[in-house]
Motif scaffolding. Structure first.
Motif, PDB file in Angstrom:
ATOM      1  N   UNK A 192      -8.312  -2.022 -17.901  1.00  0.00           N
ATOM      2  CA  UNK A 192      -7.948  -3.351 -18.388  1.00  0.00           C
ATOM      3  C   UNK A 192      -9.138  -4.300 -18.372  1.00  0.00           C
ATOM      4  N   UNK A 227       0.846  -1.201   0.000  1.00  0.00           N
ATOM      5  CA  UNK A 227       0.000   0.000   0.000  1.00  0.00           C
ATOM      6  C   UNK A 227       0.879   1.249   0.000  1.00  0.00           C
ATOM      7  N   UNK A 245      -5.628   7.600  -6.605  1.00  0.00           N
ATOM      8  CA  UNK A 245      -4.359   7.146  -6.030  1.00  0.00           C
ATOM      9  C   UNK A 245      -3.451   6.736  -7.182  1.00  0.00           C
ATOM     10  N   UNK A 246      -2.177   7.057  -7.060  1.00  0.00           N
ATOM     11  CA  UNK A 246      -1.211   6.665  -8.087  1.00  0.00           C
ATOM     12  C   UNK A 246      -1.319   5.176  -8.371  1.00  0.00           C
ATOM     13  N   UNK A 247      -1.403   4.826  -9.634  1.00  0.00           N
ATOM     14  CA  UNK A 247      -1.363   3.416 -10.024  1.00  0.00           C
ATOM     15  C   UNK A 247      -2.661   2.659  -9.853  1.00  0.00           C
ATOM     16  N   UNK A 248      -3.773   3.343  -9.611  1.00  0.00           N
ATOM     17  CA  UNK A 248      -5.021   2.622  -9.325  1.00  0.00           C
ATOM     18  C   UNK A 248      -6.042   2.673 -10.461  1.00  0.00           C
ATOM     19  N   UNK A 303      -6.283   0.078  -0.094  1.00  0.00           N
ATOM     20  CA  UNK A 303      -5.645   0.091  -1.420  1.00  0.00           C
ATOM     21  C   UNK A 303      -5.383  -1.320  -1.943  1.00  0.00           C
ATOM     22  N   UNK A 304      -6.188  -2.277  -1.511  1.00  0.00           N
ATOM     23  CA  UNK A 304      -5.946  -3.661  -1.922  1.00  0.00           C
ATOM     24  C   UNK A 304      -6.503  -3.886  -3.321  1.00  0.00           C
ATOM     25  N   UNK A 305      -5.606  -3.942  -4.265  1.00  0.00           N
ATOM     26  CA  UNK A 305      -5.994  -4.034  -5.668  1.00  0.00           C
ATOM     27  C   UNK A 305      -6.772  -5.312  -5.967  1.00  0.00           C
ATOM     28  N   UNK A 349      -5.633   2.265 -14.055  1.00  0.00           N
ATOM     29  CA  UNK A 349      -5.531   1.456 -15.275  1.00  0.00           C
ATOM     30  C   UNK A 349      -6.238   0.109 -15.150  1.00  0.00           C
ATOM     31  N   UNK A 350      -6.358  -0.386 -13.920  1.00  0.00           N
ATOM     32  CA  UNK A 350      -6.887  -1.742 -13.743  1.00  0.00           C
ATOM     33  C   UNK A 350      -8.334  -1.856 -14.169  1.00  0.00           C
TER      34      UNK A 350
END
Lengths: 438, 490
Positions: B423, B50, B414-417, B393-395, B419-420
């Motif tokens: 997808x 996280x 949040x950074x990096x959250x 923040x658990x993807x 694009x998922x």
């Protein structure tokens, strides 16, 4: 002596998580604090982004809390690995420890070894931040793959013409993908078959082929040397250590000749590759020479402030190809003591007896002051990281950021390696120069 | 809170506020449990990386134009210096500010420090940092390592203050101490409140605006001018001298409740600077509540009302027209609790239905002991009692939810959250800019953005067709709360 990092340009050993992520379907499993992954990625990958097949938010992590500090974290790690194997669709799980868990004495080797029978390989690397840099961590990860994975699979029949290429460090080198692909392309032009383990469409298949290579080609001044030595020891694979990442016609020609000769490639073939590229390369140099030669603001002397690999590669290009004279070169990657003299000597082998003095320092403040007191006999060209931007402005010089932290530019597939790479580097240098008055 | 300011440390949100990082249920159940005191945190037997409090604490402080950070840590922790390196320069140069006295250095702790301690080197680095940059304050940032080996930052700082003529303040942000990275905001503000802010000498006509990067500086300055006050945007691009006079301001407002609670409430308790408790200024209700709260604190209610009336006439008809295009869309939202509840409300104002909300953590109360307004408003006014999880923040949980719920759009912060969701074939918007939904005009822009993203799906479709998610089929067959302690797949 005061130990200080001012303007950090590298991170700790756990930064090698990026090396694992650089392997397609490789999964770093962190036994570390909750913030290590996101912070390290944010700094290393920076403005180039980090959203691949996996990214730091996908990394399984024990997110160490006070409970683990007091009672130990081995149970937490065990659960994390066990569930990671169920949840994450990966091919190689690499357990990486952080500062906290190594200080409290968790035995990550023992816990990782409990998963030896898993369907997917689980290996481990001790990467506590206080033990070393991300570049050393990168070497430890590759050593772990060799020792804990490849050696167990055993020796392989050598495949004729197969060459493993090592050197560029995933993510930390913002051009890593492009650089590796360009090295592959150059090697392939010699009729050899390149094998690399990082980036798209590579992965376990390529790792499995590593012992089958006829030789290892290391293109880096020091990072990876211990890996190719280990491969020689374990698989009797000889290595060619070519320290300079080749940029531009002179160095790339030398590179092709060195690799070709080492591999026993027919010299006529090597010459024809070199000649064809040089024709194209010098066509561009010829048609743009007026821009290069008739400019009021371009620098004549330069310094690099960067890691050993980029410092050596860029210095070689600017001196041997482009006719500039080097001032002091500053190496900021905390190069281990054992390599320093050898690396410094590499800067003393230029044409016409030209030599560049090298200073190893992790203290950006000290470096900047040294640059301020140097006399460049005109505006300096400073090539380094974003930290040099304001300095170059202050000195009325020219500037290009090529290494971490880069910022303010986006690098996707581009590369400074090879013939095209040399032209691309000139484009980037002159994109800054042309913003000044001419 | 009254107690913590006398302590060396602000304490974590878990211990100070009873905040949690694991929950699964609905909006109203969460409210009921928080209200009756039965809200228990859920641990996880599987987690993904996280973020830590040090990142929040020290990046906040590093945007002060004349302060230095000495991070007492191994090299990797100081990676924050790389992250903020040009961001702070970009912001300062836009405002024409000189930040050459700001710095972020590291003591580069190594393995011998673990055994022998590193206080001597820390002192040397602080002295050297002062010599180099002559900052107006030095913040010593703690790390996991300095915390575990028991470095005494408090007495070191006091000792150094005898030598150098500026405040030297420890910031207690050891990463292992809390799962809630927002605790780092509190640690930073604790250092400011206890070591930088001075008692007021006079009152100014300034209003403190606790925010991140001040992108709506122009608009807010113009709005506040209508009420005769001047905003001071905290804490990026401020000087230590400005921060030392926060006690002289007329009031404090915040664009994020999570961010603002410690400083806002601290200034109120200690110096009587009213902290405006309101919704944050996202969308219609938020903008009105925020400005009316400020108007009340300033005694300018009538001015605020007449300003809002003029603005409504300009913007509301356009928002109504846009709403017709967006009504019926189903959304999932994943954000920290401050932005989550405010953004949720604004999205609902556009006619969008929330089908699941994931808050990175949850504060059942702020430092005034009261339920956060934005959460209470949702409980009372939300048209539906939507599913809500507290997610840390658990993807894997979020992807599991998105895969099952299949919303029309995903909102993240949040950074990096982001694009998922893309997808998975779900259009997504990262609401990074804290002023992206600021007021009527912001809501209009935001609605248009949503419309654009759900209309032109090319980027998302091109990408989603060609990528595979990094999760096993097994995982998609489990409930998202599969790894919660004491719970298993529903």
């Amino acid at each position: 002596m005061t130990r200080i990092i001012d303007q950090p340009r590298y991170v700790c050993a756990l930064g090698a998580m990026q090396t694992v992520q650089g392997i397609h379907r490789g999964v770093p499993v962190l036994h570390a604090g909750p913030g290590c992954a996101a912070k390290l990625a944010g700094g290393i990958a920076g403005s180039n982004g980090d959203s691949g097949y996996i990214s730091p938010q996908i990394y399984p992590c024990s997110n160490v809390s006070e409970t683990e500090i007091v009672f130990g974290g081995e149970d937490n790690l065990r659960q994390t690995i066990e569930n990671a194997l169920k949840v994450i669709d990966g091919d190689l799980f690499v357990v990486l420890s952080g500062c906290t868990t190594e200080i409290v004495g968790d035995d990550i080797a023992k816990v990782s070894s409990e998963f030896a029978g898993s369907e997917k390989p689980v290996i481990f690397v001790e990467t506590a931040g206080f033990k070393g840099t991300n570049l050393e961590g990168h070497e430890w990860v590759i050593d772990a793959i060799i020792e804990q994975y490849l050696v167990k699979k055993g020796q392989k029949q050598k495949v004729k013409g197969l060459v493993n290429i090592w050197g560029p460090v995933p993510s930390y080198d913002p051009f890593w993908v492009g650089n590796i692909r360009e090295l592959e392309a150059l090697v392939a032009e010699l009729g050899l078959t390149p094998n690399t383990i990082f980036g798209e469409y590579r992965g376990m298949e390529n790792i499995d082929m590593v012992p089958a290579a006829e030789f290892n080609l290391l293109v880096s001044p020091w990072v990876g040397l211990k890996n190719v030595r280990l491969l020689e020891e374990q698989f009797a694979t000889p290595y060619l250590h070519y320290p300079t990442l080749p940029i531009g016609a002179v160095e790339t020609g030398r590179f092709l000749r060195a690799v070709g000769e080492f591999a026993g490639v027919d010299s006529a073939r090597i010459n024809s590759v070199v000649e064809r590229h040089e024709k194209e390369y010098y066509y561009h140099i010829e048609r743009t020479s007026d821009v290069f030669l008739e400019n009021r603001t371009m620098s004549r002397r330069f310094s690099t402030v960067t890691n050993a690999a980029d410092a050596l590669a860029i210095t070689s290009f600017l001196v041997n190809d482009f006719g500039l004279v080097p001032d002091r070169q500053y190496i900021t990657d905390a190069t281990p003591e054992e390599h320093r003299e050898r690396v410094a000597n590499l800067f003393k082998q230029y044409q016409y007896g030209i030599e560049a003095e090298v200073m190893f320092s992790t203290d950006g403040y000290e470096i900047h002051n040294d640059i301020r007191t140097n006399d460049y006999f005109g505006p300096p060209l400073i090539i380094g990281s974003i930290f040099e931007k304001k300095l170059a402005e202050e000195l009325n010089g020219n500037f290009l950021a090529v290494s971490a932290p880069v910022k303010e530019r986006l690098i996707l597939s581009s590369s400074y390696v090879g013939y095209h790479g040399g032209l691309e580097l000139l484009e980037d240098i002159y994109t800054y120069v042309l913003k000044q008055f001419n | 809170m009254a107690n913590t300011r006398k302590n060396a440390e602000s304490g974590t949100r878990e211990t100070r506020l009873g905040s949690i990082t694991g929950y699964n249920g609905t909006l109203k159940e969460l409210h009921a449990k928080a209200g009756c005191g039965s809200l228990a945190d859920k641990g996880r037997c599987f987690s993904q990386a996280s973020l830590c409090n040090a990142a929040c604490a020290l990046s906040q402080l590093s945007y002060i134009t004349d302060a230095a950070i000495v991070h007492h840590a191994p090299s990797g922790c100081a990676v924050t210096a790389m992250q903020v390196s040009n961001n702070k320069d970009q912001l300062a140069s836009k405002l024409g500010l000189d930040n050459s006295r700001s710095a972020y250095v590291c003591t580069d702790m190594n393995d011998s420090d673990i055994v022998f301690g590193a206080t001597d080197n820390l002192k040397e680095v602080v002295r050297e940092t002062y010599r180099r940059y002559k900052p107006s304050a030095i913040f010593i940032g703690a790390s996991c390592v300095s915390g575990i080996i028991g470095e005494d930052l408090e007495s070191t700082a006091r000792e150094l203050e005898d030598e150098i003529p500026i405040p030297v303040a420890p910031v207690y942000c050891e990463g292992f101490k809390t799962k809630i990275w927002a605790s780092g905001f509190d640690a930073a503000y604790h250092a400011i409140l206890t070591r930088i802010v001075k008692p007021p000498e006079k009152k100014s006509n300034t209003v403190n605006v606790i925010n991140f990067f001040g992108s709506a500086r122009k608009q807010i300055t113009a709005i506040f001018a209508e009420f005769g006050v001047v905003p001071l945007f905290l804490i990026s691009n401020t000087s230590i001298e400005q921060l030392s006079r926060l006690s002289e301001s007329l009031a404090t407002v915040s664009t994020c409740g999570t961010l603002g609670t410690y400083l806002g409430n601290g200034l109120q308790e200690q110096y009587g600077v009213p902290y405006v408790k309101s919704l944050q200024p996202h969308g219609i209700a938020g903008f009105e509540s925020w400005l009316r709260g400020l108007g009340q604190a300033l005694g300018k209610e009538a001015d605020v009302d007449s300003f809002l009336e003029r603005e409504r006439a300009v913007h509301l008809p356009k928002i109504e027209a846009l709403k017709k295009k967006l009504t019926g869309l189903r959304a999932v939202i994943g954000m920290g609790p401050g932005f989550n509840f405010n953004t949720s409300r604004a999205i609902q104002e556009l006619g969008i239905e929330i089908v699941h909300s994931a808050a990175w953590h949850f504060d059942k109360q702020y430092d005034d002991g009261k339920t956060p307004d934005a959460f209470a408003y949702q409980v009372e006014h939300s048209p539906t009692n939507y599913n809500l999880s507290v997610n840390d923040l658990q993807n894997h949980e979020l992807i599991n939810i998105l895969h099952r719920v299949k919303p029309d759009i995903f909102f993240s912060r949040h950074t990096g959250s982001t694009v998922w969701a893309m997808k998975l074939g779900i259009p997504a918007i990262c609401v990074f800019d804290e002023y992206a939904i600021f007021g009527y005009r912001g809501l209009l822009n935001f609605g248009a953005w949503i419309h654009d993203v759900v209309t032109n799906r090319s980027y998302m479709e091109n990408l989603s067709k060609r990528v595979k998610l990094p999760y096993t089929d097994w995982w998609f067959k489990q409930g998202h709360n599969h790894f919660y302690e004491g719970e298993r797949a529903e």
